[in-house]
Design a protein around this motif. Structure first.
Motif, PDB file in Angstrom:
ATOM      1  N   ASN A   1     -53.312 -25.379 -65.158  1.00 46.71           N
ATOM      2  CA  ASN A   1     -52.159 -24.703 -66.172  1.00 46.71           C
ATOM      3  C   ASN A   1     -51.789 -25.342 -67.520  1.00 46.71           C
ATOM      4  O   ASN A   1     -52.232 -26.734 -67.231  1.00 46.71           O
ATOM      5  CB  ASN A   1     -50.863 -24.214 -65.157  1.00 46.71           C
TER       6      ASN A   1
ATOM      7  N   ARG B   1     -48.591 -19.826 -66.668  1.00 50.07           N
ATOM      8  CA  ARG B   1     -47.499 -20.463 -67.051  1.00 50.07           C
ATOM      9  C   ARG B   1     -47.495 -22.144 -67.387  1.00 50.07           C
ATOM     10  O   ARG B   1     -48.100 -22.725 -66.461  1.00 50.07           O
ATOM     11  CB  ARG B   1     -46.385 -20.367 -66.090  1.00 50.07           C
TER      12      ARG B   1
ATOM     13  N   SER C   1     -46.518 -25.852 -67.545  1.00 55.49           N
ATOM     14  CA  SER C   1     -45.374 -26.526 -66.734  1.00 55.49           C
ATOM     15  C   SER C   1     -45.538 -28.322 -67.147  1.00 55.49           C
ATOM     16  O   SER C   1     -46.527 -28.644 -67.478  1.00 55.49           O
ATOM     17  CB  SER C   1     -45.321 -26.333 -65.231  1.00 55.49           C
ATOM     18  N   ARG C   2     -44.522 -29.045 -66.617  1.00 56.65           N
ATOM     19  CA  ARG C   2     -44.729 -30.472 -66.741  1.00 56.65           C
ATOM     20  C   ARG C   2     -45.807 -31.110 -65.924  1.00 56.65           C
ATOM     21  O   ARG C   2     -46.825 -31.828 -66.448  1.00 56.65           O
ATOM     22  CB  ARG C   2     -43.314 -31.121 -66.472  1.00 56.65           C
ATOM     23  N   ALA C   3     -45.798 -30.592 -64.821  1.00 58.52           N
ATOM     24  CA  ALA C   3     -46.843 -31.008 -63.602  1.00 58.52           C
ATOM     25  C   ALA C   3     -47.419 -29.599 -62.762  1.00 58.52           C
ATOM     26  O   ALA C   3     -46.726 -28.873 -62.772  1.00 58.52           O
ATOM     27  CB  ALA C   3     -46.291 -32.076 -63.122  1.00 58.52           C
TER      28      ALA C   3
ATOM     29  N   ALA D   1     -47.717 -29.696 -59.888  1.00 60.67           N
ATOM     30  CA  ALA D   1     -46.824 -29.623 -58.624  1.00 60.67           C
ATOM     31  C   ALA D   1     -45.751 -28.743 -58.758  1.00 60.67           C
ATOM     32  O   ALA D   1     -45.308 -28.255 -57.801  1.00 60.67           O
ATOM     33  CB  ALA D   1     -46.351 -30.872 -58.276  1.00 60.67           C
ATOM     34  N   GLU D   2     -45.567 -28.219 -60.016  1.00 62.06           N
ATOM     35  CA  GLU D   2     -44.467 -27.225 -60.271  1.00 62.06           C
ATOM     36  C   GLU D   2     -44.920 -25.723 -59.995  1.00 62.06           C
ATOM     37  O   GLU D   2     -44.221 -24.741 -59.900  1.00 62.06           O
ATOM     38  CB  GLU D   2     -43.823 -27.224 -61.439  1.00 62.06           C
ATOM     39  N   ILE D   3     -46.175 -25.525 -59.795  1.00 64.20           N
ATOM     40  CA  ILE D   3     -46.849 -24.062 -59.486  1.00 64.20           C
ATOM     41  C   ILE D   3     -46.485 -23.659 -58.280  1.00 64.20           C
ATOM     42  O   ILE D   3     -46.685 -24.350 -57.251  1.00 64.20           O
ATOM     43  CB  ILE D   3     -48.425 -24.229 -59.935  1.00 64.20           C
ATOM     44  N   THR D   4     -46.141 -22.533 -58.031  1.00 66.91           N
ATOM     45  CA  THR D   4     -45.464 -21.987 -56.674  1.00 66.91           C
ATOM     46  C   THR D   4     -46.788 -21.364 -56.140  1.00 66.91           C
ATOM     47  O   THR D   4     -47.758 -21.039 -56.812  1.00 66.91           O
ATOM     48  CB  THR D   4     -44.429 -20.969 -56.992  1.00 66.91           C
TER      49      THR D   4
ATOM     50  N   GLU E   1     -47.465 -18.092 -57.646  1.00 67.75           N
ATOM     51  CA  GLU E   1     -48.372 -18.296 -58.694  1.00 67.75           C
ATOM     52  C   GLU E   1     -49.726 -18.494 -58.785  1.00 67.75           C
ATOM     53  O   GLU E   1     -50.519 -17.866 -59.151  1.00 67.75           O
ATOM     54  CB  GLU E   1     -47.891 -19.336 -59.742  1.00 67.75           C
ATOM     55  N   TYR E   2     -50.279 -19.565 -57.324  1.00 70.19           N
ATOM     56  CA  TYR E   2     -51.473 -19.912 -57.265  1.00 70.19           C
ATOM     57  C   TYR E   2     -52.137 -18.262 -56.810  1.00 70.19           C
ATOM     58  O   TYR E   2     -53.079 -18.001 -57.006  1.00 70.19           O
ATOM     59  CB  TYR E   2     -51.640 -20.645 -56.022  1.00 70.19           C
TER      60      TYR E   2
END
Length: 167
Positions: free
Chosen positions: A20, A74, A76-78, A80-83, A86-87
């Motif tokens: 992302n 979306r 994001s900073r990293a 790891a923040e992707i839910t 969302e995946y």
């Protein structure tokens, strides 16, 4: 934060796929814009592009038959923040894009991106034995993120291999 638009067209040679957009990409509106990201340097050093491009020149990839999208739009900073949700949604959207645009190669910019897409462990870099979308070859390069510990020269080998697939 704004989404970074896809660079995409029908029948591309390569469609590069990231996790992302990062914060800098979202701020600038251009792909792989992080200061330490090696994507643009790897394209030039491998011969995939004839010159080093800046992130704000990302639209020029279409000139050589390349495009860019992400599994999740979306920023994001990293990653790891992707839910998980969302995946899940991103996998379906990406499959639809691959079916619709039919690139010769879907190049996943990182093992983690490909693992999230196909939901299987034991992934390595290079040409994958199975196509996730009929008629589109799956290829994985190491993540170009500046956070990766893989040396530039070791990453470059895979970008050169990718170039060999489309020539």
């Amino acid at each position: 934060m704004k989404e970074v638009p896809d660079i995409i067209a029908h029948n591309l040679k390569i469609l590069f796929i990231g996790f992302n957009p990062g914060l800098r990409s979202a701020a600038t509106g251009h792909h792989f814009a992080g200061h330490s990201n090696r994507f643009w340097k790897l394209l030039a050093a491998s011969g995939l592009t004839p010159q080093l491009l800046k992130p704000e020149e990302d639209h020029r990839l279409l000139t050589w038959g390349y495009g860019i999208t992400n599994i999740v739009a979306r920023p994001s900073r990293a990653a790891a923040e992707i839910t998980k949700a969302e995946y899940q949604a991103g996998r379906e959207i990406l499959k639809d894009k691959l079916r619709q645009y039919k690139p010769q190669v879907a190049c996943f910019a990182g093992i983690g991106v490909y693992r999230e897409f196909i939901r299987q462990p034991g992934i390595g870099c290079g040409l994958q034995p199975v196509c996730s979308v009929e008629g589109v070859a799956d290829f994985v390069v190491p993540s170009p993120s500046g956070l990766t510990r893989i040396l530039f020269q070791d990453q470059l080998v895979y970008y050169q291999e990718l170039l060999g697939l489309i020539k």
